[in-house]
Structure formats: C-alpha cells, structure tokens
Motif scaffolding. Sequence first.
Motif, mmCIF file in Angstrom:
data_model
loop_
_atom_site.group_PDB
_atom_site.id
_atom_site.type_symbol
_atom_site.label_atom_id
_atom_site.label_comp_id
_atom_site.label_asym_id
_atom_site.label_seq_id
_atom_site.Cartn_x
_atom_site.Cartn_y
_atom_site.Cartn_z
ATOM 1 N N LEU A 45 8.477 -37.117 -3.407
ATOM 2 C CA LEU A 45 7.582 -37.831 -2.513
ATOM 3 C C LEU A 45 8.238 -39.070 -1.915
ATOM 4 C CD1 LEU A 45 4.156 -37.655 -4.403
ATOM 5 C CD2 LEU A 45 4.746 -36.536 -2.251
ATOM 6 N N TRP A 97 -2.751 -41.126 -10.627
ATOM 7 C CA TRP A 97 -1.838 -40.398 -9.749
ATOM 8 C C TRP A 97 -2.379 -40.341 -8.331
ATOM 9 C CZ3 TRP A 97 2.774 -39.336 -8.653
ATOM 10 C CH2 TRP A 97 3.187 -38.192 -7.954
ATOM 11 N N ARG A 111 -0.449 -42.158 -5.128
ATOM 12 C CA ARG A 111 -0.033 -41.429 -3.932
ATOM 13 C C ARG A 111 -0.630 -42.046 -2.668
ATOM 14 N NH1 ARG A 111 -1.369 -35.300 -4.714
ATOM 15 N NH2 ARG A 111 -3.165 -36.234 -5.779
#
Length: 283
Positions: A163, A260, A264
């Motif tokens: 990512l 999480w 993100r």
Amino acid sequence: MAENQTKAVKEGGHWYQRHDDGTASQLLTVPKASGKGEKATTLREARLMQLAPGCTTIIRQASNFHLQLWQKRQAIMSALTLPRLPDESEADWLQRVEFDMDETARASAKEGTRIHGAIEQALQNDPIDENYTKHVGGVLALLDSIAGATAEWEAERAVVHPLGYGTKCDLHDAAANWCIDFKTCDKDADQIEKMGTFESHHMQLAATRAALEAQEWGYPHDGHRYEGPRRKCAIVYVSRTHPGVCHAVEVSEKKLAKGWDMFRALLLYWQAKSGFRPAWATC
C-alpha cells in the motif's frame, strides 16, 4: 533565552526503502548535496528515492486526545517551575517553557530507547548495560509467560507494505504467533496493571502485522496465514521508573480490524495531502 539553549528539534518522521528482494530498511538520513555529512530524510528525498513513510507519520494525521492532554500537562508543569524572569519578554519566557517541556519528552524518549536496545541485545544473547538488567529480566519473564520459553524472537525488523508505507516491528516470533510493540511509561506495578490500549496502538499493531504478513505471504491476502490464525498482537508496557515492572495487553481482533480500517483511511489522506505515493506501491 540563554545563548546555549536552542529550540527543540521536532522529529520529522521515519522513511523506509524497499529493496529489490522485497526486504526493507529504515533511512533516517541521506548524504548532503555538498557531499559533506548527512541530513535528515524528508519528503523531498522520499520523492527522489521512492521511499515509504513510516506508519507513525500516517497515524499522526489523526488527532490524539491522550497525547495532547499529556502535552498540555507538561506545559503547565514547565510553566509552574519556570517563573518569568525580571525584564524577560513574554516571547522569551514562552520559549524557555517550550524548551523545558520538550526536554522532558526527549529525556523520556531517550530512556525508552535505551531500554528497547537492552531488550533487543538480550534477545540476541549480547551483553547489556547492567543498569537495565532488571528491566530486561522482567520483560523476558513476561515473554516466556506469553509465548513459552522456547519461542524464537526477532526484534526491530523493518518491513514495507504494498500500500506504500513502512514500519519496524518491535518484536515478533518465528512461529508467526505474535506481533508485539513496546511502550515505556513511569508507572508502578499497581498502576501498570490497570493500563489499557488506545486507538493509535490498534492502528500501529494492525499496520505492522499487515506489513509482516504481506512480506511473508504476499498481498492481497493469498497466504495461508490469512486463511487461518493470524498473529496475535499486544502492547507490552515497560516501566522506566520501576525496573522489572511490565505488563502485556493483548488487542482484540475487533479492535485490530477497526484500527486497520482507520489506518488505511489515514494513509489515503496522507498520500492525497502530500501528493506522493511510492511508484512501487501496487495496491
């Protein structure tokens, strides 16, 4: 302000370099353009070298109530212990207060770093500073109770995630059962037993676990560790002021999943704000 005092230098964040074999390393400094000495790595170098921001940089994009409260209290304590001098301007007095406040934080951080280093050395069977024998002994006993005396631990492993971020895992075991982050504090045994975790901890552990698993098993989630049991995650609090006192708090899967998602979202925010995403980021 006294001539030998300077304003505290704020930490600019950590950056990680992804290598061709998928491994990573932390890049805190780069050579100066003049060729003389080193300078702190910044976003400018990150763009040129396609570095990844550290997960702490990403998490800092969100407001942290508990950190802000601690900073306010430190500022109040510094102001109470540093009365304004005769004929001292308000600006100079405030600068002294800010310096004193930051000095307290720096001293705590340095002591925490020394304790972390001693733990790492002990796990590698290297000699440690005898000033931290009790600190280390308490942590090793706690780790044995968590994972068993035969667990094989690896400390301070740098990893990057597809990512586009990087991080260092304070501690994880070879059997892929645990991901642990150390936090130092000034608590006694009774106080430390009552400590919980915060959303910033959940984000950090979730991001670190995801980067470890992505490096080991691939991403998207195509490795068997994603289909079966994932690493458990915990914060291990280690007292700076009471050698040997420590306490582990495991973070639930529900909190890690939320952490999480939050991480993100903040990563996308940071990438949009900075206008930068490493070219090697694949998802």
